[in-house]
Design a protein around this motif. Structure first.
Motif, PDB file in Angstrom:
ATOM      1  N   GLN A   1       0.824  -1.210   0.000  1.00 13.73           N
ATOM      2  CA  GLN A   1       0.000   0.000   0.000  1.00 13.73           C
ATOM      3  C   GLN A   1       0.861   1.266   0.000  1.00 13.73           C
ATOM      4  OE1 GLN A   1       0.401  -2.055   2.563  1.00 13.73           O
ATOM      5  NE2 GLN A   1       0.913  -0.816   4.349  1.00 13.73           N
ATOM      6  N   LYS A   2       2.096   1.190   0.494  1.00 14.25           N
ATOM      7  CA  LYS A   2       2.976   2.362   0.533  1.00 14.25           C
ATOM      8  C   LYS A   2       3.457   2.769  -0.853  1.00 14.25           C
ATOM      9  CE  LYS A   2       6.177   2.797   3.640  1.00 14.25           C
ATOM     10  NZ  LYS A   2       7.331   2.441   4.479  1.00 14.25           N
ATOM     11  N   ILE A   3       3.541   1.840  -1.789  1.00 10.62           N
ATOM     12  CA  ILE A   3       4.037   2.186  -3.131  1.00 10.62           C
ATOM     13  C   ILE A   3       2.899   2.308  -4.142  1.00 10.62           C
ATOM     14  CG2 ILE A   3       6.372   1.285  -2.808  1.00 10.62           C
ATOM     15  CD1 ILE A   3       5.492  -1.262  -4.275  1.00 10.62           C
ATOM     16  N   ASP A   4       1.659   2.226  -3.664  1.00  6.45           N
ATOM     17  CA  ASP A   4       0.485   2.400  -4.527  1.00  6.45           C
ATOM     18  C   ASP A   4       0.561   1.584  -5.806  1.00  6.45           C
ATOM     19  OD1 ASP A   4      -0.663   4.221  -2.730  1.00  6.45           O
ATOM     20  OD2 ASP A   4       0.449   5.882  -3.622  1.00  6.45           O
ATOM     21  N   ASN A   5       1.100   0.376  -5.710  1.00  5.07           N
ATOM     22  CA  ASN A   5       1.235  -0.519  -6.859  1.00  5.07           C
ATOM     23  C   ASN A   5       2.035   0.082  -8.012  1.00  5.07           C
ATOM     24  OD1 ASN A   5      -0.154  -2.700  -5.684  1.00  5.07           O
ATOM     25  ND2 ASN A   5      -2.093  -1.650  -6.069  1.00  5.07           N
ATOM     26  N   LEU A   6       2.885   1.048  -7.721  1.00  8.57           N
ATOM     27  CA  LEU A   6       3.768   1.603  -8.745  1.00  8.57           C
ATOM     28  C   LEU A   6       4.868   0.600  -9.054  1.00  8.57           C
ATOM     29  CD1 LEU A   6       4.314   5.252  -7.474  1.00  8.57           C
ATOM     30  CD2 LEU A   6       3.110   4.567  -9.547  1.00  8.57           C
ATOM     31  N   PRO A   7       5.270   0.496 -10.306  1.00 10.84           N
ATOM     32  CA  PRO A   7       6.423  -0.354 -10.616  1.00 10.84           C
ATOM     33  C   PRO A   7       7.711   0.375 -10.241  1.00 10.84           C
ATOM     34  CG  PRO A   7       5.644   0.735 -12.590  1.00 10.84           C
ATOM     35  CD  PRO A   7       4.683   1.105 -11.489  1.00 10.84           C
ATOM     36  N   ALA A   8       8.790  -0.367 -10.074  1.00  7.61           N
ATOM     37  CA  ALA A   8      10.091   0.265  -9.856  1.00  7.61           C
ATOM     38  C   ALA A   8      10.442   1.052 -11.107  1.00  7.61           C
ATOM     39  CB  ALA A   8      11.156  -0.789  -9.583  1.00  7.61           C
ATOM     40  N   MET A   9      10.974   2.251 -10.926  1.00  6.62           N
ATOM     41  CA  MET A   9      11.363   3.078 -12.071  1.00  6.62           C
ATOM     42  C   MET A   9      12.867   3.227 -12.178  1.00  6.62           C
ATOM     43  SD  MET A   9       8.480   5.992 -12.073  1.00  6.62           S
ATOM     44  CE  MET A   9       6.781   5.564 -11.832  1.00  6.62           C
ATOM     45  N   VAL A  10      13.544   3.371 -11.020  1.00  4.60           N
ATOM     46  CA  VAL A  10      14.985   3.591 -11.035  1.00  4.60           C
ATOM     47  C   VAL A  10      15.577   3.110  -9.712  1.00  4.60           C
ATOM     48  CG1 VAL A  10      14.778   5.978 -10.193  1.00  4.60           C
ATOM     49  CG2 VAL A  10      16.787   5.318 -11.518  1.00  4.60           C
ATOM     50  N   ARG A  11      16.818   2.637  -9.780  1.00  2.54           N
ATOM     51  CA  ARG A  11      17.523   2.158  -8.590  1.00  2.54           C
ATOM     52  C   ARG A  11      19.000   2.516  -8.731  1.00  2.54           C
ATOM     53  NH1 ARG A  11      18.169  -4.051  -8.394  1.00  2.54           N
ATOM     54  NH2 ARG A  11      20.002  -3.566  -9.612  1.00  2.54           N
ATOM     55  N   VAL A  12      19.620   2.922  -7.633  1.00  3.89           N
ATOM     56  CA  VAL A  12      21.059   3.172  -7.600  1.00  3.89           C
ATOM     57  C   VAL A  12      21.676   2.282  -6.537  1.00  3.89           C
ATOM     58  CG1 VAL A  12      22.897   4.842  -7.158  1.00  3.89           C
ATOM     59  CG2 VAL A  12      20.849   5.571  -8.339  1.00  3.89           C
ATOM     60  N   THR A  13      22.744   1.570  -6.892  1.00  2.00           N
ATOM     61  CA  THR A  13      23.529   0.782  -5.945  1.00  2.00           C
ATOM     62  C   THR A  13      24.872   1.494  -5.820  1.00  2.00           C
ATOM     63  OG1 THR A  13      22.460  -1.225  -6.755  1.00  2.00           O
ATOM     64  CG2 THR A  13      24.469  -1.512  -5.456  1.00  2.00           C
ATOM     65  N   TYR A  14      25.225   1.876  -4.583  1.00  2.00           N
ATOM     66  CA  TYR A  14      26.406   2.714  -4.382  1.00  2.00           C
ATOM     67  C   TYR A  14      27.026   2.471  -3.009  1.00  2.00           C
ATOM     68  CZ  TYR A  14      23.444   5.689  -1.422  1.00  2.00           C
ATOM     69  OH  TYR A  14      22.628   6.156  -0.419  1.00  2.00           O
ATOM     70  N   SER A  15      28.253   2.916  -2.827  1.00  2.00           N
ATOM     71  CA  SER A  15      28.926   2.828  -1.531  1.00  2.00           C
ATOM     72  C   SER A  15      28.885   4.185  -0.849  1.00  2.00           C
ATOM     73  CB  SER A  15      30.378   2.372  -1.698  1.00  2.00           C
ATOM     74  OG  SER A  15      30.400   1.023  -2.093  1.00  2.00           O
ATOM     75  N   ARG A  16      28.798   4.169   0.492  1.00  2.00           N
ATOM     76  CA  ARG A  16      28.566   5.371   1.276  1.00  2.00           C
ATOM     77  C   ARG A  16      29.765   5.734   2.156  1.00  2.00           C
ATOM     78  NH1 ARG A  16      23.110   5.453   4.269  1.00  2.00           N
ATOM     79  NH2 ARG A  16      23.616   7.638   4.106  1.00  2.00           N
ATOM     80  N   PRO A  17      30.758   6.439   1.604  1.00  2.00           N
ATOM     81  CA  PRO A  17      31.899   6.839   2.434  1.00  2.00           C
ATOM     82  C   PRO A  17      31.480   7.847   3.496  1.00  2.00           C
ATOM     83  CG  PRO A  17      31.971   7.945   0.313  1.00  2.00           C
ATOM     84  CD  PRO A  17      30.849   6.962   0.239  1.00  2.00           C
ATOM     85  N   ALA A  18      32.275   7.930   4.556  1.00  2.00           N
ATOM     86  CA  ALA A  18      32.008   8.856   5.653  1.00  2.00           C
ATOM     87  C   ALA A  18      32.915  10.078   5.554  1.00  2.00           C
ATOM     88  CB  ALA A  18      32.225   8.157   6.993  1.00  2.00           C
ATOM     89  N   LYS A  19      32.428  11.170   6.062  1.00  2.00           N
ATOM     90  CA  LYS A  19      33.191  12.425   6.080  1.00  2.00           C
ATOM     91  C   LYS A  19      34.366  12.321   7.053  1.00  2.00           C
ATOM     92  CE  LYS A  19      32.465  17.329   7.217  1.00  2.00           C
ATOM     93  NZ  LYS A  19      33.618  17.802   6.494  1.00  2.00           N
ATOM     94  N   ASN A  20      34.140  11.767   8.231  1.00  2.00           N
ATOM     95  CA  ASN A  20      35.189  11.571   9.243  1.00  2.00           C
ATOM     96  C   ASN A  20      36.013  12.830   9.497  1.00  2.00           C
ATOM     97  OD1 ASN A  20      34.592   8.919   9.859  1.00  2.00           O
ATOM     98  ND2 ASN A  20      35.912   8.112   8.259  1.00  2.00           N
ATOM     99  N   GLY A  21      35.358  13.984   9.562  1.00  2.00           N
ATOM    100  CA  GLY A  21      36.050  15.224   9.864  1.00  2.00           C
ATOM    101  C   GLY A  21      36.865  15.807   8.722  1.00  2.00           C
ATOM    102  N   ARG A  22      36.799  15.178   7.554  1.00  2.00           N
ATOM    103  CA  ARG A  22      37.612  15.624   6.412  1.00  2.00           C
ATOM    104  C   ARG A  22      36.858  16.640   5.555  1.00  2.00           C
ATOM    105  NH1 ARG A  22      38.558   9.934   3.597  1.00  2.00           N
ATOM    106  NH2 ARG A  22      36.315   9.932   3.913  1.00  2.00           N
ATOM    107  N   GLU A  23      37.619  17.467   4.851  1.00  2.00           N
ATOM    108  CA  GLU A  23      37.050  18.269   3.771  1.00  2.00           C
ATOM    109  C   GLU A  23      36.855  17.302   2.607  1.00  2.00           C
ATOM    110  OE1 GLU A  23      36.191  21.643   3.556  1.00  2.00           O
ATOM    111  OE2 GLU A  23      36.439  21.492   5.732  1.00  2.00           O
ATOM    112  N   ILE A  24      35.752  17.412   1.879  1.00  2.00           N
ATOM    113  CA  ILE A  24      35.444  16.424   0.847  1.00  2.00           C
ATOM    114  C   ILE A  24      35.645  16.975  -0.561  1.00  2.00           C
ATOM    115  CG2 ILE A  24      33.651  14.916  -0.094  1.00  2.00           C
ATOM    116  CD1 ILE A  24      34.708  14.098   2.718  1.00  2.00           C
ATOM    117  N   PHE A  25      34.848  17.957  -0.946  1.00  2.00           N
ATOM    118  CA  PHE A  25      34.869  18.433  -2.328  1.00  2.00           C
ATOM    119  C   PHE A  25      35.964  19.478  -2.522  1.00  2.00           C
ATOM    120  CE2 PHE A  25      30.645  16.682  -1.724  1.00  2.00           C
ATOM    121  CZ  PHE A  25      30.650  15.763  -2.751  1.00  2.00           C
ATOM    122  N   GLY A  26      36.644  19.356  -3.659  1.00  2.00           N
ATOM    123  CA  GLY A  26      37.764  20.235  -3.948  1.00  2.00           C
ATOM    124  C   GLY A  26      39.055  19.749  -3.311  1.00  2.00           C
ATOM    125  N   THR A  27      39.057  18.496  -2.813  1.00  2.00           N
ATOM    126  CA  THR A  27      40.249  17.874  -2.226  1.00  2.00           C
ATOM    127  C   THR A  27      40.562  16.609  -3.013  1.00  2.00           C
ATOM    128  OG1 THR A  27      39.092  16.408  -0.670  1.00  2.00           O
ATOM    129  CG2 THR A  27      39.484  18.686   0.060  1.00  2.00           C
TER     130      THR A  27
END
Length: 191
Positions: free
Chosen positions: A49-75
């Protein structure tokens, strides 16, 4: 006879404990999956009932790195102006269950590597036919299926782990949201 069975049992147990010790440890960047409709695979089975019988449209499989106090973008983690694997480990895979369009460009149903070229004010999002690659080290521009630019936004507070989530947009639009540290990116898709 009892001794033989006991001996076989002990050998079997010893063999299992040796095999169990060959597993490597937990990855620092755990793998995750994002669907639209959100949590599709789980809800299809346990809460249709939560998906209202909608079919799957898109899926992403990915890894989730942690920030761990680091600067991320532009490094060196995610340098500006260079192709980045959008997460960690293998390049993420985005699977379109049906044809879609992004910024008016048609995408055929199928599975693609999800890459980006981050910059401070916008990202170039790339879908590549070259799946099963580690990072973006073997990136080949000739295998691009899509290249678009999307603006970045600032998060109100840092996001510890890189995250992707889909949300309902207007009409037939689905929004793919990505965020890490204080950077947010939103990619509208039409199905």
């Amino acid at each position: 006879m009892k001794t033989t069975f006991l001996w076989m049992g002990l050998c079997l147990l010893a063999g299992m404990s040796v095999q169990a010790q060959t597993f490597r440890g937990i990855d620092k960047s755990p793998m995750d999956m994002a669907y639209y409709p959100d949590d599709f695979a789980h809800d299809r089975k346990f809460a249709p009932q939560k998906i209202d019988n909608l079919p799957a449209m898109v899926r992403v499989t990915y890894s989730r790195p942690a920030k761990n106090g680091r600067e991320i973008f532009g490094t060196k983690i995610a340098p500006y102006g260079k192709v980045w694997r959008v997460g960690a480990n293998e390049a993420p895979e985005i699977k379109f269950y049906k044809d879609a369009s992004i910024q008016g460009k048609q995408i055929k149903a199928g599975t693609y590597a999800l890459l980006a070229i981050p910059n401070e004010k916008e990202w170039t999002l790339i879908l590549s036919s070259d799946v099963d690659q580690w990072g973006a080290y073997s990136y080949d521009e000739k295998k691009d299926v899509l290249r678009i630019n999307v603006p970045t936004a600032k998060a109100t507070e840092p996001i510890e782990n890189f995250s992707i989530q889909f949300a309902k947009g207007t009409g037939n639009q689905v929004l793919m949201r990505m965020g890490w540290d204080t950077t947010l990116v939103e990619v509208p898709m039409v199905f």
